[in-house]
Design a protein around this motif. Structure first.
Motif, PDB file in Angstrom:
ATOM      1  N   ALA A  55       0.841  -1.198   0.000  1.00 27.27           N
ATOM      2  CA  ALA A  55       0.000   0.000   0.000  1.00 27.27           C
ATOM      3  C   ALA A  55       0.873   1.245   0.000  1.00 27.27           C
ATOM      4  CB  ALA A  55      -0.901  -0.010   1.224  1.00 27.27           C
ATOM      5  N   VAL A  56       1.929   1.181   0.796  1.00 29.39           N
ATOM      6  CA  VAL A  56       2.842   2.330   0.873  1.00 29.39           C
ATOM      7  C   VAL A  56       3.504   2.580  -0.471  1.00 29.39           C
ATOM      8  CG1 VAL A  56       5.001   3.152   1.881  1.00 29.39           C
ATOM      9  CG2 VAL A  56       3.273   2.079   3.329  1.00 29.39           C
ATOM     10  N   ILE A  57       4.014   1.511  -1.060  1.00 31.67           N
ATOM     11  CA  ILE A  57       4.689   1.651  -2.353  1.00 31.67           C
ATOM     12  C   ILE A  57       3.729   2.157  -3.413  1.00 31.67           C
ATOM     13  CG2 ILE A  57       5.793   0.362  -4.215  1.00 31.67           C
ATOM     14  CD1 ILE A  57       7.017  -1.449  -2.100  1.00 31.67           C
ATOM     15  N   GLY A  58       2.530   1.587  -3.397  1.00 31.31           N
ATOM     16  CA  GLY A  58       1.535   2.011  -4.353  1.00 31.31           C
ATOM     17  C   GLY A  58       1.227   3.492  -4.206  1.00 31.31           C
ATOM     18  N   LYS A  59       1.087   3.918  -2.945  1.00 32.19           N
ATOM     19  CA  LYS A  59       0.798   5.321  -2.677  1.00 32.19           C
ATOM     20  C   LYS A  59       1.950   6.208  -3.131  1.00 32.19           C
ATOM     21  CE  LYS A  59      -1.729   8.614  -1.086  1.00 32.19           C
ATOM     22  NZ  LYS A  59      -2.934   9.014  -1.831  1.00 32.19           N
ATOM     23  N   VAL A  60       3.143   5.760  -2.872  1.00 38.23           N
ATOM     24  CA  VAL A  60       4.324   6.519  -3.287  1.00 38.23           C
ATOM     25  C   VAL A  60       4.286   6.761  -4.797  1.00 38.23           C
ATOM     26  CG1 VAL A  60       6.824   6.350  -3.635  1.00 38.23           C
ATOM     27  CG2 VAL A  60       5.836   5.859  -1.393  1.00 38.23           C
ATOM     28  N   HIS A  61       3.928   5.730  -5.512  1.00 39.24           N
ATOM     29  CA  HIS A  61       3.857   5.855  -6.967  1.00 39.24           C
ATOM     30  C   HIS A  61       2.786   6.857  -7.379  1.00 39.24           C
ATOM     31  CE1 HIS A  61       6.299   2.736  -9.126  1.00 39.24           C
ATOM     32  NE2 HIS A  61       6.650   2.593  -7.868  1.00 39.24           N
TER      33      HIS A  61
END
Length: 175
Positions: A35-41
DNA sequence: CCCTGATTCGC
DNA sequence: GCGAATCAGG
């Protein structure tokens, strides 16, 4: 858990500080590292130079400023690279912290009034960055007491740090 | 097998 | 927009 402005800001800050996605997820709570990585993107934040990073998260402890560094600053603690096993899962991390706080018995804290026991990743600009314990051991932590904006330390440790050697001779500087 | 970030794609 | 599944890598 939804992405409130606060959580997004925290995400940005931690990501900018170089924390791994799983570590950030652990601090935010309620989200996975994906979720964090996705949000970062989605936020178009700059990703990491190279994927995969290093398996063991090795981060050097940031000193205040060369000029502001006290003479008796525990060089051993700050110079060395702190290699903790906190790269672990969020769950593992929580258990680790919980056990630490339950079992921790102040060995030499008689002189130190109070201290929150913060991990490296829990430090902010306003928390006392006085290192306590052996960086190589699991119970290593930072004082964490609220510090003024001017000093990287809380009131107590600021005095220990900046006082001339002669003046603090009496204080048992056992960290 | 532990971890890392990157990407895809159904929801 | 979200994030689990998946991919690619150390």
């Amino acid at each position: 858990m939804n992405w409130t402005d606060e959580r997004v800001e925290k995400l940005k800050r931690l990501w900018a500080e170089g924390l791994s996605a799983s570590q950030i997820a652990a601090q935010l709570g309620g989200v996975s590292r994906n979720a964090v990585i996705g949000k970062v993107h989605r936020l178009n934040l700059p990703g990491r130079a190279k994927a995969g990073g290093s398996a063991t998260s090795t981060r050097a402890v940031k000193r205040p400023a060369p000029s502001a560094r006290p003479a008796n600053y525990p060089a051993r603690s700050v110079t060395r690279t702190v290699t903790r096993t906190v790269g672990a899962t969020a769950l593992k991390e929580e258990i680790d912290i919980a056990a630490e706080e339950i079992e921790f018995v102040p060995p030499s804290n008689v002189v130190v009034p109070i201290s929150r026991k913060l991990a490296l990743t829990d430090l902010t600009e306003r928390t006392c960055k006085w290192p306590m314990g052996d960086p190589l051991k699991d119970d290593f932590h930072f004082c964490g007491v609220d510090a003024s904006e001017a000093s990287p330390y809380c009131g107590y440790h600021a005095r220990l740090a900046y006082q001339p050697v002669a003046d603090r001779r009496k204080a048992a500087v056992r960290v």
